[in-house]
Design a protein around this motif. Structure first.
Motif, PDB file in Angstrom:
ATOM      1  N   ALA A  63      -3.652  50.387  54.747  1.00 51.38           N
ATOM      2  CA  ALA A  63      -4.647  50.114  53.712  1.00 51.38           C
ATOM      3  C   ALA A  63      -4.715  51.267  52.718  1.00 51.38           C
ATOM      4  N   ALA A 118      -3.814  50.987  48.800  1.00 49.26           N
ATOM      5  CA  ALA A 118      -4.787  51.385  47.776  1.00 49.26           C
ATOM      6  C   ALA A 118      -4.196  52.431  46.841  1.00 49.26           C
ATOM      7  N   VAL A 170     -10.362  48.137  49.364  1.00 52.03           N
ATOM      8  CA  VAL A 170     -10.084  49.068  50.453  1.00 52.03           C
ATOM      9  C   VAL A 170     -11.146  50.164  50.489  1.00 52.03           C
TER      10      VAL A 170
END
Length: 158
Positions: free
Chosen positions: A116, A120, A132
């Motif tokens: 994640a 991002a 995120v």
């Protein structure tokens, strides 16, 4: 490096001591009598007084704290009020399960957090980055007990 770690540990000792004083004091001054909790509401006053004497609850709070702290330094964590069992063996018995759960949760956090974060970073200033960020801040901000209740309700519905 060793001196740095030693200084940090020594710097944390006053905080740790203050926390133990605060928690110990709060457990002693809050309403409720451990002797009555141990014996139940139907116990006679004489029996409650005897248990208070055996547990040392009738001594001054500073003496109780000093005894507790000395026992803690020696590794004696005392006895459970509920089961009158030694606390240290109970902790050692539950430690493998706790470590397993902690390791599993760490692996899940790494498996979700790193991808994640990379996503991002690759999609900076987009809706993905914002999502995120919101999820990460929510994960940090929401208390664990509340999140646990929400997850129970969510997975019960499935």
């Amino acid at each position: 490096m060793f001196l740095f770690v030693l200084r940090r540990l020594m710097g944390g000792l006053p905080t740790l001591l203050l926390v133990t004083v605060l928690v110990f004091t709060l457990t002693r001054v809050l309403p409720g009598d451990p002797a009555r909790l141990l014996l139940g509401e139907e116990a006679t006053p004489e029996l409650v007084a005897q248990i208070r004497e055996e547990l040392g609850l009738n001594r001054p709070i500073l003496v109780q704290y000093a005894d507790w702290l000395w026992g803690l330094v020696r590794g004696d964590l005392g006895r459970s009020i509920r089961g009158n069992e030694l606390v240290a063996p109970i902790i050692w018995q539950k430690l493998p399960t706790t470590l397993e759960l902690s390791l599993f949760s760490l692996l899940v956090a790494i498996a979700i957090g790193i991808p994640a974060g990379v996503l991002a970073a690759l999609r900076r200033n987009t809706a993905i980055d914002a999502s995120v960020t919101v999820m990460a801040l929510s994960g940090i901000s929401i208390p664990n007990f509340f999140l646990g209740i929400l997850l129970i309700y969510a997975f019960r519905a499935c």
